[in-house]
Design a protein around this motif. Structure first.
Motif, PDB file in Angstrom:
ATOM      1  N   GLY B  33      40.902  -3.876  31.008  1.00 55.29           N
ATOM      2  CA  GLY B  33      39.901  -3.327  30.094  1.00 55.29           C
ATOM      3  C   GLY B  33      38.550  -3.946  30.373  1.00 55.29           C
ATOM      4  N   LEU B  76      37.303  -1.735  24.036  1.00 56.79           N
ATOM      5  CA  LEU B  76      37.540  -1.787  25.468  1.00 56.79           C
ATOM      6  C   LEU B  76      37.898  -0.403  25.979  1.00 56.79           C
ATOM      7  CD1 LEU B  76      39.798  -4.950  25.687  1.00 56.79           C
ATOM      8  CD2 LEU B  76      37.378  -4.785  26.241  1.00 56.79           C
ATOM      9  N   GLY B  78      39.843   1.229  29.336  1.00 57.08           N
ATOM     10  CA  GLY B  78      40.702   0.605  30.324  1.00 57.08           C
ATOM     11  C   GLY B  78      41.412   1.520  31.276  1.00 57.08           C
ATOM     12  N   ALA B 152      36.543  -1.700  35.795  1.00 59.45           N
ATOM     13  CA  ALA B 152      37.960  -1.740  35.418  1.00 59.45           C
ATOM     14  C   ALA B 152      38.840  -1.463  36.627  1.00 59.45           C
ATOM     15  CB  ALA B 152      38.228  -0.728  34.305  1.00 59.45           C
ATOM     16  N   THR B 204      45.911 -11.632  27.162  1.00 60.25           N
ATOM     17  CA  THR B 204      44.633 -11.079  27.577  1.00 60.25           C
ATOM     18  C   THR B 204      43.735 -12.185  28.117  1.00 60.25           C
ATOM     19  OG1 THR B 204      44.840  -9.256  26.027  1.00 60.25           O
ATOM     20  CG2 THR B 204      42.607  -9.841  26.723  1.00 60.25           C
TER      21      THR B 204
END
Ligand code: FES
Ligand code: FES
Lengths: 158, 773
Positions: B33, B76, B78, B152, B204
């Protein structure tokens, strides 16, 4: 309610619906065949163009009761099978020329183009600019010049 | 391992290249993301102040403002790599024909090094956390997506390489990628799909990456056909009306004889409900809704209703009354300086419809505690919030799905039809598939309002001293959230201040590209309650058409060739280059018969530049060529469009947008308009509203996409409309010897028999077999 039988994309179908319902809604709302699009319901925009016995027509403006048992209705979904291939040469030309933008008008454009070329061929002549000028199908995205190029290309292979 | 901002730990391939930040997301297969803010401006610039001082369009345009609006958000976007070797991306923009899904698939294919047919793009549901990032308009999509999507994708590819390197015990730098396969010179290979799980992160973490240099692009910059073309030509592409949602039966609305009229009484609701195929009848805000087994039966049902109406919001207005109000509201021009000569002109532009070919439609399934909506929405967040309030539900109980549209041209910035479908579903207590009829779309749908542009230019001794343009328009609605975006973002900008949103948009999109001394362009609006909205290219088609006609007049007054005059006064080298190219390709000055002439139009906006050169045939044999129920008139026989799109990402898609913009410009100049009479447009079908048809389109169209001039893609979906409109207008002026001042040219003639105002939708014909061919 009346029963109506006809041949749709090579298969016999029977529907139960009132006589005056226009064929477009029988195709789309009852049979779930959504290639022909609703753009006006007035025989003007031509986005619903399909074939009846090989001729281009607009099912939004034909009551289902006017379709005979022997009539063969072809929508964009059934076009490739009429030439026994995965794609009709006109569809291939459309892909090569990358004609589509939003795509809403394009099934109708292709069905009209095929009929126009067949008609010219039956009259023993090539497609002319005047023939193309006479096509009434709206393309609100304005893809007209690519449509013209694709029709000439597709015609050469039909 | 987490990386810190500004201290990249991966081996610096080139320390001078900017690194972009993103996150490996905790997910079962590789998912990456990026935050919008970091990616739009790059890691080093993300915290930079808003540029100042804001200036008119040439320094800071609408698209830049939309990019700025994106800064504060945290959502985000992604890219995901799947075990079957494909990559997927849920696009927070709406595909309506402009080719955004194809452009994004190219960006992913490029940075991920994956064949484009393995990239799957879907349209994201409304995501409130993205705030105004989820707005498709102002030709901003490609510009604002370019960096985040590539970031990304590059992060995903980097993670795949790192994973392969770790598994194979080789340095990351020795792992190469090609078409979705990782390889090492030792002979080891692995597909992306086989590593999709191993490359996934269990938490993450922040990572950074450099992007490919433009010179290394293999996919971007090359012509690419649309990724949805096969589905389109086989009839498989699903539009809103093609979706099958359980029990969402067809529904249409009987509408009032004036814009926004309301129901006083319905005399026979029960009788209509008893008609064959009809299931429900309900009075709604602007009419009476009828639900049935087929749309055909809905049309029969709504036609059978016996309704009395209250007048609408503009019941007394017609073309002439609106025009008079506009003229009264004009801002004054400054008197010419002593001794200077002036060119004075005033241009009128009729109401126009942005109606896409696909009629406005939406599916709504509203229950007591939740609702689900499917529609083509360019500002889905706005729709979600408004509809939740309307239904009395919390916003998180309203799910809004975005459906690809059959065109938009500004129409889908608004969610009128989705809100109406929700209202009907709530009132009937059943799911509905609501379609506006074609006639509804023209008569009650959003329009580009009538406007008048007054121009005065003064000149002395071969120089232009002043250029003033006073544009007055019936109000254009920006209530779809663009306004909200501007209040939230531009509050700190000096240009906001006393100006309305509309004036802000006007200033941000308009600029005069010529050195004409003291230059002012001002907008004034008359608040009339028509249903209006932005149409493709908003103010520019009218403003630019007026300007280019005056430029031709100035050139004539100064005794100069219109091209030579433009070259001399242009401020912008990119515009000069597209002009020169158009002159060469379009063969400016070639011999043409009397009654046929060339014209030129130039426009710069959205960081792009375009020149259009056309030839218009105004000879009687052409003007009067017969077409059944069509408007013929002057014909554009040849057109050349030259575009500098900064960094062209998909030349084939750009070419398509130029052809589309050209046909819109031709329509606005010659044939397509709405005639307002007693509070409603007379137009009811495509044989009334004369959008360009095959018999109007140029048989000879040439599009040139200039090589890259800047490092960034410019907006392209709208820019050609203004230049094309101006080119056709100037050519028409030259062919007929009279500068046209009222558009479209055909507006003063009513070239059709209007459908009755009631019932609001005409019956479908029954003689369709007679026109078979
Ligand atoms: S929907 Fe059939 S012609 Fe328009
Ligand atoms: S491609 Fe959109 S209407 Fe033709």
């Amino acid at each position: 309610m009346a029963q109506h039988t006809f041949v749709l994309n090579g298969a016999r179908v029977t529907v139960e619906v009132a006589d005056d319902v226009r064929l477009l809604w029988v195709l789309r709302d009852i049979l779930g065949v959504t290639g022909p699009k609703y753009g006006c319901g007035l025989n003007v925009c031509k986005s619903c163009t399909s074939h009846i016995n090989g001729k281009a027509f607009n099912p939004c403006s034909v009551p289902v009761s006017k379709i005979k048992e022997t009539d063969e209705i072809t929508t964009i979904e059934g076009l490739p099978a009429t030439v026994g291939r995965d794609l009709h040469p006109m569809q291939e030309a459309w892909l090569e020329e990358d004609v589509s933008q939003c795509g809403y008008c394009q099934p109708g454009q292709i069905m009209a183009a095929v009929a126009l070329v067949r008609k010219a061929k039956a009259e023993g002549r090539q497609i002319t600019d005047a023939d193309l000028d006479g096509l009434r199908n709206i393309c609100r995205c304005g893809t007209y010049s690519r449509i013209r190029t694709a029709i000439k290309k597709g015609a050469a292979r039909m | 391992m987490a990386e810190q901002r500004r201290s990249p730990q991966a081996p610096p391939e080139d320390p001078t290249r900017r690194r972009f930040l993103g996150y490996l997301l905790a997910a079962p297969t590789l998912a990456v993301g990026v935050t919008w803010a970091d990616a739009v401006f790059g890691a080093d610039e993300a915290e930079a102040a808003i540029p100042s001082p804001p200036q008119p369009e040439n320094l800071f345009d609408l698209g830049d403002l939309q990019n700025l609006a994106a800064l504060p958000t945290s959502g985000l976007i992604g890219v995901q790599v799947n075990e079957d070797g494909t990559a997927s991306f849920a696009l927070h923009r709406t595909e309506v024909g402009q080719g955004i899904t194809t452009a994004v698939a190219m960006m992913i294919a490029e940075e991920l090094d994956l064949p484009i047919d393995k990239v799957h793009i879907t349209l994201a549901d409304a995501r409130p956390e993205l705030l105004m990032n989820q707005l498709t308009g102002g030709s901003n999509s490609v510009r604002s997506i370019f960096t985040p999507v590539r970031t990304a994708s590059a992060l995903a590819r980097q993670q795949l390489r790192r994973t392969a390197a770790a598994q194979w015990g080789v340095p990351e730098g020795e792992v190469t990628t090609n078409d979705g396969v990782l390889a090492h010179r030792s002979g080891r290979t692995a597909t992306y799909g086989s590593l999709a799980k191993a490359a996934a992160s269990d938490r993450t973490v922040q990572v950074s990456v450099t992007l490919k240099a433009v010179t290394d692009f293999k996919v971007l910059g090359k012509p690419q056909n649309r990724i949805d073309a096969h589905d389109i030509v086989t009839g498989r592409k699903r539009f809103g009306l093609d979706l099958q949602v359980p029990d969402a039966k067809p529904c249409m609305v009987r509408r009032p004889p004036t814009i926004n009229g309301t129901v006083r009484t319905v005399r026979n609701a029960a009788a209509v409900k008893a008609m064959p195929g009809i299931t429900d009848v309900a009075v709604v805000k602007y009419g009476v809704a009828v639900r049935g087994e087929t749309f055909g039966q809905c049309i029969d049902g709504l036609r059978a209703l016996d309704v009395d109406w209250n007048p609408g919001t503009v019941a007394g207005e017609s073309d002439a009354t609106v025009l008079a109000k506009l003229k009264q509201a004009q801002l004054p021009l400054v008197a010419p300086a002593l001794g200077a000569l002036s060119v004075d002109a005033e241009f009128t532009f009729a109401f126009a419809s942005n109606a896409p070919l696909e009629p406005d439609n939406a599916i709504a399934d509203v229950r007591s505690d939740r609702a689900e909506i499917w529609s083509t929405l360019k500002v889905p967040i706005d729709a979600k919030q408004d509809i939740a309030v309307q239904l009395g539900l919390p916003a998180d109980k309203v799910v809004v799905h975005v459906v690809p549209g059959g065109g938009s041209f500004g129409r889908h910035l608004f969610h009128d039809v989705a809100a109406e479908a929700a209202e009907i579903s709530q009132k009937m207590g059943k799911p509905v598939k609501l379609s506006w009829t074609r006639t509804d779309d023209f008569r009650q749908g959003r329009t580009h309002p009538m406007c008048v542009s007054r121009v005065r230019a003064t000149h002395l001794l071969g120089n232009v001293l002043t250029y003033e343009q006073r544009h007055v328009s019936s109000e254009t609605s920006f209530s779809h959230g663009l306004g909200e975006m501007i209040t939230s973002t531009a509050a700190s900008l000096p240009i906001a201040g006393n100006y309305s949103f509309a004036q802000t948009i006007f200033l941000l999109t308009q600029s005069v590209p010529y050195d004409f001394g003291v230059t002012t362009q001002l907008l004034n609006e008359v608040p009339l309650r028509f249903n209006t909205g932005s149409m493709r290219n908003i103010y520019s088609p009218n403003v630019v058409c007026a300007r280019e006609l005056v430029v031709d007049r100035l050139a004539a007054k100064l005794g100069k060739d219109p091209i030579a005059f433009r070259r001399e006064f242009l401020k912008d080298d990119r515009l000069r280059a597209v002009l020169d190219e158009a002159v060469a390709v379009g063969q400016w000055g070639r011999a043409l018969p009397k009654g046929v002439a060339q014209g030129i139009g130039l426009h710069t906006e959205y960081r792009g530049a375009v020149a259009v050169l056309v030839e218009v045939d105004c000879r009687p044999e052409t003007v009067n060529r017969p077409i059944r129920d069509g408007v013929t008139g002057p014909r554009v026989t040849r057109a050349t469009v030259v575009v500098d799109a900064g960094l062209p990402l998909n030349p084939r898609g750009l070419d398509a947008q130029m052809i589309g913009g050209l046909n819109d410009g031709i329509a606005l100049a010659l044939t397509s308009s709405l005639h307002i009479k007693d509070g409603i447009p007379l137009e009811g079908s495509w044989d009334n509203y004369f959008y360009t048809r095959q018999w109007n389109t140029p048989p000879d169209v040439r599009v040139v996409v200039m090589p890259p001039t800047t490092g960034n893609p410019s907006g392209a979906g709208e820019i050609a409309v203004a230049a094309a409109f101006a080119a056709v207008a100037t050519a028409y002026g030259r062919a007929t010897g009279t500068m046209p001042t009222s558009f479209p040219i055909n507006h003063s003639t009513l070239s059709f028999e209007p459908f009755p105002l009631q019932p609001s939708t005409p019956a479908s014909p029954t003689d369709g077999l007679d026109t078979a061919f």
